[in-house]
Design an enzyme around this catalytic site. Sequence first.
Site, mmCIF file in Angstrom:
data_model
loop_
_atom_site.group_PDB
_atom_site.id
_atom_site.type_symbol
_atom_site.label_atom_id
_atom_site.label_comp_id
_atom_site.label_asym_id
_atom_site.label_seq_id
_atom_site.Cartn_x
_atom_site.Cartn_y
_atom_site.Cartn_z
ATOM 1 N N ILE A 28 0.860 -1.196 0.000
ATOM 2 C CA ILE A 28 0.000 0.000 0.000
ATOM 3 C C ILE A 28 0.892 1.241 0.000
ATOM 4 O O ILE A 28 1.858 1.295 0.773
ATOM 5 C CB ILE A 28 -0.904 0.041 1.266
ATOM 6 C CG1 ILE A 28 -1.682 -1.269 1.427
ATOM 7 C CG2 ILE A 28 -1.876 1.221 1.196
ATOM 8 C CD1 ILE A 28 -2.538 -1.332 2.698
ATOM 9 N N ILE A 35 -6.391 7.374 4.482
ATOM 10 C CA ILE A 35 -6.969 6.116 3.993
ATOM 11 C C ILE A 35 -5.900 5.025 3.951
ATOM 12 O O ILE A 35 -6.141 3.873 4.316
ATOM 13 C CB ILE A 35 -7.605 6.326 2.597
ATOM 14 C CG1 ILE A 35 -8.776 7.316 2.686
ATOM 15 C CG2 ILE A 35 -8.039 5.002 1.985
ATOM 16 C CD1 ILE A 35 -9.330 7.786 1.354
ATOM 17 N N GLY A 36 -4.684 5.404 3.521
ATOM 18 C CA GLY A 36 -3.598 4.416 3.439
ATOM 19 C C GLY A 36 -3.274 3.830 4.801
ATOM 20 O O GLY A 36 -3.158 2.605 4.944
ATOM 21 N N TYR A 174 -6.957 18.649 -10.052
ATOM 22 C CA TYR A 174 -7.094 17.424 -9.248
ATOM 23 C C TYR A 174 -8.032 16.454 -9.966
ATOM 24 O O TYR A 174 -7.714 15.270 -10.131
ATOM 25 C CB TYR A 174 -7.649 17.760 -7.859
ATOM 26 C CG TYR A 174 -7.912 16.544 -7.013
ATOM 27 C CD1 TYR A 174 -9.220 16.108 -6.780
ATOM 28 C CD2 TYR A 174 -6.865 15.808 -6.470
ATOM 29 C CE1 TYR A 174 -9.461 14.973 -6.018
ATOM 30 C CE2 TYR A 174 -7.103 14.674 -5.704
ATOM 31 C CZ TYR A 174 -8.411 14.269 -5.482
ATOM 32 O OH TYR A 174 -8.648 13.148 -4.734
HETATM 33 N N1 LIG Z 1 -9.763 12.872 1.546
HETATM 34 C C1 LIG Z 1 -10.654 12.884 0.582
HETATM 35 O O1 LIG Z 1 -11.661 13.605 0.600
HETATM 36 C C2 LIG Z 1 -10.479 11.981 -0.584
HETATM 37 C C3 LIG Z 1 -9.225 11.426 -0.903
HETATM 38 N N2 LIG Z 1 -9.112 10.616 -2.012
HETATM 39 C C4 LIG Z 1 -7.831 9.998 -2.358
HETATM 40 O O2 LIG Z 1 -7.428 9.152 -1.284
HETATM 41 C C5 LIG Z 1 -6.016 8.976 -1.354
HETATM 42 C C6 LIG Z 1 -5.429 9.116 0.037
HETATM 43 O O3 LIG Z 1 -5.654 10.449 0.476
HETATM 44 P P1 LIG Z 1 -6.116 10.760 1.992
HETATM 45 O O4 LIG Z 1 -5.812 9.569 2.852
HETATM 46 O O5 LIG Z 1 -7.501 11.298 1.950
HETATM 47 O O6 LIG Z 1 -5.184 11.990 2.360
HETATM 48 P P2 LIG Z 1 -3.839 12.098 3.216
HETATM 49 O O7 LIG Z 1 -3.263 13.409 2.833
HETATM 50 O O8 LIG Z 1 -4.116 11.777 4.646
HETATM 51 O O9 LIG Z 1 -2.916 10.904 2.656
HETATM 52 C C7 LIG Z 1 -2.231 11.064 1.442
HETATM 53 C C8 LIG Z 1 -1.031 10.149 1.538
HETATM 54 O O10 LIG Z 1 -0.342 10.174 0.303
HETATM 55 C C9 LIG Z 1 1.038 10.341 0.602
HETATM 56 N N3 LIG Z 1 1.813 10.867 -0.518
HETATM 57 C C10 LIG Z 1 1.720 12.077 -1.119
HETATM 58 N N4 LIG Z 1 2.653 12.168 -2.098
HETATM 59 C C11 LIG Z 1 3.353 10.998 -2.088
HETATM 60 C C12 LIG Z 1 4.439 10.475 -2.842
HETATM 61 N N5 LIG Z 1 5.022 11.180 -3.807
HETATM 62 N N6 LIG Z 1 4.886 9.224 -2.552
HETATM 63 C C13 LIG Z 1 4.315 8.496 -1.567
HETATM 64 N N7 LIG Z 1 3.281 8.931 -0.809
HETATM 65 C C14 LIG Z 1 2.823 10.169 -1.083
HETATM 66 C C15 LIG Z 1 1.046 11.260 1.798
HETATM 67 O O11 LIG Z 1 2.321 11.196 2.404
HETATM 68 P P3 LIG Z 1 2.992 12.514 3.091
HETATM 69 O O12 LIG Z 1 2.507 12.441 4.511
HETATM 70 O O13 LIG Z 1 4.467 12.272 2.936
HETATM 71 O O14 LIG Z 1 2.508 13.710 2.331
HETATM 72 C C16 LIG Z 1 -0.054 10.615 2.611
HETATM 73 O O15 LIG Z 1 0.431 9.472 3.285
HETATM 74 C C17 LIG Z 1 -5.503 10.023 -2.354
HETATM 75 O O16 LIG Z 1 -5.225 9.378 -3.591
HETATM 76 C C18 LIG Z 1 -6.700 10.968 -2.524
HETATM 77 O O17 LIG Z 1 -6.715 11.562 -3.821
HETATM 78 C C19 LIG Z 1 -10.198 10.292 -2.811
HETATM 79 C C20 LIG Z 1 -11.433 10.808 -2.510
HETATM 80 C C21 LIG Z 1 -11.659 11.689 -1.378
HETATM 81 C C1 LIG Z 2 -20.978 18.674 -3.519
HETATM 82 C C2 LIG Z 2 -20.898 20.084 -4.008
HETATM 83 C C3 LIG Z 2 -19.818 20.896 -3.805
HETATM 84 C C4 LIG Z 2 -18.546 20.493 -3.215
HETATM 85 C C5 LIG Z 2 -18.089 19.231 -3.245
HETATM 86 C C6 LIG Z 2 -16.829 18.847 -2.678
HETATM 87 C C7 LIG Z 2 -15.989 19.814 -1.918
HETATM 88 C C8 LIG Z 2 -16.406 17.576 -2.893
HETATM 89 C C9 LIG Z 2 -15.131 17.099 -2.429
HETATM 90 C C10 LIG Z 2 -14.727 15.867 -2.845
HETATM 91 C C11 LIG Z 2 -13.398 15.403 -2.565
HETATM 92 C C12 LIG Z 2 -12.576 16.068 -1.545
HETATM 93 C C13 LIG Z 2 -12.906 14.373 -3.265
HETATM 94 C C14 LIG Z 2 -11.532 14.014 -3.153
HETATM 95 O O1 LIG Z 2 -11.007 13.254 -3.965
HETATM 96 C C15 LIG Z 2 -19.867 22.346 -4.192
HETATM 97 C C16 LIG Z 2 -18.926 22.532 -5.369
HETATM 98 C C17 LIG Z 2 -19.397 23.184 -3.021
HETATM 99 C C18 LIG Z 2 -21.273 22.798 -4.561
HETATM 100 C C19 LIG Z 2 -21.970 21.842 -5.451
HETATM 101 C C20 LIG Z 2 -22.144 20.528 -4.714
#
Ligand SMILES: NC(=O)C1=CN([C@@H]2O[C@H](COP(=O)(O)OP(=O)(O)OC[C@H]3O[C@@H](n4cnc5c(N)ncnc54)[C@H](OP(=O)(O)O)[C@@H]3O)[C@@H](O)[C@H]2O)C=CC1
Ligand SMILES: CC1=C(/C=C/C(C)=C/C=C/C(C)=C/C=O)C(C)(C)CCC1
Length: 332
Positions: A28, A35-36, A174
């Site tokens: 992982i 999440i990780g 993103y």
């Molecule tokens: N939180 C959310 O709302 C959502 C998150 N995701 C996805 O979930 C995944 C995990 O994110 P989340 O747990 O939420 O956020 P966190 O920021 O808690 O975790 C992100 C992890 O990725 C690591 N990371 C970043 N860059 C690198 C790299 N170059 N090599 C190795 N590790 C790296 C970070 O390590 P370090 O501590 O060193 O930065 C950290 O451990 C991501 O892919 C994110 O896009 C998807 C949907 C929603």
């Molecule tokens: C739902 C919604 C919104 C914001 C959504 C957000 C903030 C979602 C975040 C998702 C994440 C963090 C995903 C990570 O991968 C707005 C644009 C405010 C208004 C329209 C409806």
Amino acid sequence: IPQSVAKEPGGCCSYRNSEEMARRNVLITGCSSGIGLALAVKMAKDEQKRFKVYATMRNLAKKEPLEEAAGQRLGKTLEIKQLDVCDEQSIKACVNSIPDRRIDVLVSNAGMGLIGPIECQTIEEMKTVMDTNFFGLVRLLKEILPDMKRRKSGHIVIISSVMGIQGILFNDVYAASKFAVEGFCESLAIQALKFKLQLSLIEPGPVVTEFERKVFEDGMKMDLSAADKETAEMFTNIYLKNYKQIFQSLGQSAEDVAEIILAENPPFRHQTNTLYTPMTTLKYADPNGDLPIDIFYKMVFQHDKVFSASLNFIKLLRWRSRKSFDLGKPSQ
Ligand SMILES: NC(=O)C1=CN([C@@H]2O[C@H](COP(=O)(O)OP(=O)(O)OC[C@H]3O[C@@H](n4cnc5c(N)ncnc54)[C@H](OP(=O)(O)O)[C@@H]3O)[C@@H](O)[C@H]2O)C=CC1
Ligand SMILES: CC1=C(/C=C/C(C)=C/C=C/C(C)=C/C=O)C(C)(C)CCC1
């Protein structure tokens, strides 16, 4: 995951005993938080001891929280290793350190967010997001896929996002990085099937992790002078203003997401947040794509009162459902 990797792992020799050999090796990425970290611990603490988890992070100085959470499993069903998804050498070294280089389940989780007007973001910042979120996965697969193909066994779990299906206001780059991941996996899945390999895209909505804090803080301190007044105000007064509320109302915990990943034999695409699915369903409901844009626009710019009221209402519902659960009353 476990059901999908049902085959006896191939290879032998560098395992201490048959029990250890029977365990599925799980690699992982991004386990220093969120999440990780949650997934690594959940799999390491599996009662049936089905997994040996190689929990990796780019900066081992951050291993404390994972060591804490792993407890007795540390050094037994969970080992911490360095791996930076932006560094091919570190990926190779990590994979070489695993017995027989045998990875039965790869969880590509490492990722980062970026919000704000593109007028205020540098190409460099944007490239870093693509390099981590998209090319990070590509580097992992270039190193690990050939071995899985040879063994005709392996499961690749990719933590994508609802934003791999649908863009959200001020998440342009993103979302692009997650769309890239989704398109890449859609193409690869067909070839992988020929080798009996499974790909699973996990698409969480908002999850309450460090991600939220980092992205919000970066957004708050962003220099918005390069954007026109209206765009800057939209970002500050609508997006950032609603940001925390979205996570409070719709946000899942990292543990929730880990639970869901482990519980189900995930299909190719799996959204973890049922509260969020009405948004993404809009995309599938209307091939010409106008419906979700129209509805998001109305939610944000015309009915922001209704929108934030509905977020409050969702929050209330969840609080009540939790409350009844906490009091031990069967949830209705
Ligand atoms: N939180 C959310 O709302 C959502 C998150 N995701 C996805 O979930 C995944 C995990 O994110 P989340 O747990 O939420 O956020 P966190 O920021 O808690 O975790 C992100 C992890 O990725 C690591 N990371 C970043 N860059 C690198 C790299 N170059 N090599 C190795 N590790 C790296 C970070 O390590 P370090 O501590 O060193 O930065 C950290 O451990 C991501 O892919 C994110 O896009 C998807 C949907 C929603
Ligand atoms: C739902 C919604 C919104 C914001 C959504 C957000 C903030 C979602 C975040 C998702 C994440 C963090 C995903 C990570 O991968 C707005 C644009 C405010 C208004 C329209 C409806």
